[in-house]
Design a protein around this motif. Structure first.
Motif, mmCIF file in Angstrom:
data_model
loop_
_atom_site.group_PDB
_atom_site.id
_atom_site.type_symbol
_atom_site.label_atom_id
_atom_site.label_comp_id
_atom_site.label_asym_id
_atom_site.label_seq_id
_atom_site.Cartn_x
_atom_site.Cartn_y
_atom_site.Cartn_z
ATOM 1 N N UNK A 262 -14.593 36.879 -19.936
ATOM 2 C CA UNK A 262 -13.292 36.300 -18.960
ATOM 3 C C UNK A 262 -12.958 34.858 -19.443
ATOM 4 N N UNK A 263 -13.696 34.236 -20.127
ATOM 5 C CA UNK A 263 -13.562 32.904 -20.417
ATOM 6 C C UNK A 263 -13.104 32.682 -21.834
ATOM 7 N N UNK A 264 -13.239 33.608 -22.607
ATOM 8 C CA UNK A 264 -13.043 33.468 -24.366
ATOM 9 C C UNK A 264 -12.051 34.487 -24.594
ATOM 10 N N UNK A 265 -12.552 35.644 -25.069
ATOM 11 C CA UNK A 265 -11.581 36.688 -25.792
ATOM 12 C C UNK A 265 -10.736 37.569 -24.820
ATOM 13 N N UNK A 266 -11.026 37.341 -23.640
ATOM 14 C CA UNK A 266 -10.463 38.313 -22.515
ATOM 15 C C UNK A 266 -10.558 39.700 -22.985
ATOM 16 N N UNK A 267 -9.648 40.743 -23.474
ATOM 17 C CA UNK A 267 -9.772 42.112 -23.561
ATOM 18 C C UNK A 267 -9.064 42.616 -24.674
ATOM 19 N N UNK A 268 -9.521 43.666 -25.255
ATOM 20 C CA UNK A 268 -8.595 44.090 -26.389
ATOM 21 C C UNK A 268 -7.299 44.514 -25.996
ATOM 22 N N UNK A 269 -6.400 44.628 -26.989
ATOM 23 C CA UNK A 269 -4.868 44.998 -26.796
ATOM 24 C C UNK A 269 -4.873 46.135 -25.723
ATOM 25 N N UNK A 270 -3.875 46.324 -24.776
ATOM 26 C CA UNK A 270 -4.007 47.273 -23.634
ATOM 27 C C UNK A 270 -3.654 48.600 -24.186
#
Length: 396
Positions: A262-270
């Motif tokens: 949550x505080x770094x890379x977040x998520x892969x492309x939607x």
């Protein structure tokens, strides 16, 4: 520097042949790249369809950390099928590829000065991720055991600071597959010394008969609570540019990995998420089977060409899509590009004189290896390996 290394050949009676060959190759032909970490292929039809559906629905918002529930559930079902054990979505975090999963594992598991056992040759990210987390990589040599770590060597390297063992099978760069007995003994060692197992099986979809890939949690079910599985669809579905993979393991670890995410890379492309979910929900294995046949055909062709090498052993190529040339004995018995040379020098001259780009084993912790990818088209593979073999045989 390349010019200086090439100049080392001028003292030999092969100089004229080298000069003529290099001029012919570099003037008439393009460089053939055998360094890639990918398979050249069309998109999986269902992934393509899923992307188009998402675009037509104007899906452009971020998802919850670790991917939507449906995707995590779909991946959990896939892992359950592959391991023969039930997995839940709470045990899965969808990541920006396997390197992100490895980073998360290192950051969650390791404290400063914790040691991690890493068999050599190793994928480049393994020691890098350990160091980023403040840990200490401990390297275990495998060449004398056909690139499979001896459990006794692993056991001898364990100290009070050892926290984890990295297990990468099928292995990148060597292409070796760990047998059931080795995996069982590693799991026993982990249990006896209270160690984590980071199990990287990114190339598990490509095991070449008669060799079989075994998930360690299937071989040793008791190791499940101390195992983190790292995988990526970059390899199994030829989606290297889509950067989507996963980390699977105990809920407590996955929860911590998601908090970090949550505080770094977040998520892969939607769009990648929706494409993958559509593919998994379709249950269509036709594309992957086609990809496996493509890789198998390339392997057969490549092994045939490489069998012409005079003093370099045939690579194992048991899994994945890389040939790994063990040049140690050959390097010690030939003058090669100068009185003393290593894999860096070999790949430099292959590029200059054969028009072939190869990966030096030094980036994998091994100065006596050269890695060749066979994920390219058959015509280019055949041409590139023939050039490479002719060049190396000239040094014999």
């Amino acid at each position: 520097m390349l010019a200086e290394r090439t100049a080392l050949f001028k003292h030999s009676d092969r100089a004229a042949a080298w000069t003529a060959a290099k001029a012919a190759i570099l003037s008439a032909e393009q460089i053939i790249d055998l360094t890639a970490e990918e398979i050249r292929s069309d998109l999986p039809p269902m992934a393509r369809e899923g992307t188009i559906i998402a675009i037509n629905r104007s899906i452009n918002r971020d998802t919850e950390t670790g991917a939507p529930t449906k995707l995590r559930e779909a991946i959990a079902r896939r892992i359950s099928s592959e391991t023969g054990q039930p997995w839940s979505m709470d045990e899965v975090a969808v990541t920006n590829g396997s390197s992100h999963a490895l980073f998360s594992a290192a950051m969650v598991l390791l404290n400063p000065k914790d040691e991690v056992l890493i068999p050599v040759p190793h994928w480049t990210s393994f020691p890098a991720q350990v160091l980023l987390a403040g840990g200490v990589p401990i390297f275990i040599e495998t060449r004398d055991n056909n690139y499979v770590p001896k459990p006794s060597d692993l056991a001898a390297a364990v100290t009070s600071r050892t926290k984890a063992i990295v297990v990468n099978t099928p292995n990148n760069p060597t292409g070796t597959i760990y047998d059931r007995e080795t995996l069982t003994e590693i799991a026993q060692l982990a249990a006896e010394r209270d160690l984590w197992i980071v199990f990287d099986e990114c190339y598990g979809a490509f095991a070449h008969a008669p060799h079989t890939h075994h998930p360690i949690v299937s071989v040793a079910p008791a190791a499940r609570h101390r195992t983190l599985i790292v995988n990526s669809f970059s390899k199994s579905l030829a989606l290297s540019g889509w950067q989507i993979g996963y980390l699977a393991g105990p809920k407590c670890v996955i929860s911590a990995a998601l908090a970090l995410q949550r505080d770094t890379a977040c998520n892969p492309d939607v769009l990648s998420q929706h494409a993958l979910l559509h593919h998994l929900d379709s249950g269509d294995d036709v594309f992957q089977q086609k990809l496996q046949r493509q890789v198998s055909e390339a392997r057969t062709l490549g092994l045939s060409v490489l069998s012409t090498l005079k003093s370099i052993p045939q690579p194992a190529a048991q899994g994945g899509f890389h040939f790994y040339l063990d040049i140690k004995g050959w390097r010690q018995s030939t003058k090669g590009p100068g009185p003393e040379f290593n894999a860096d020098d070999v790949v430099d001259v292959l590029l200059m004189d054969a028009g072939v780009a190869a990966a030096s084993g030094t980036i994998f912790g091994d100065s006596d290896g050269v890695r060749l990818s066979y994920g390219i088209d058959l015509g280019s593979l055949d041409k590139g390996l023939r050039r490479l073999s002719a060049t190396l045989n000239t040094w014999h």
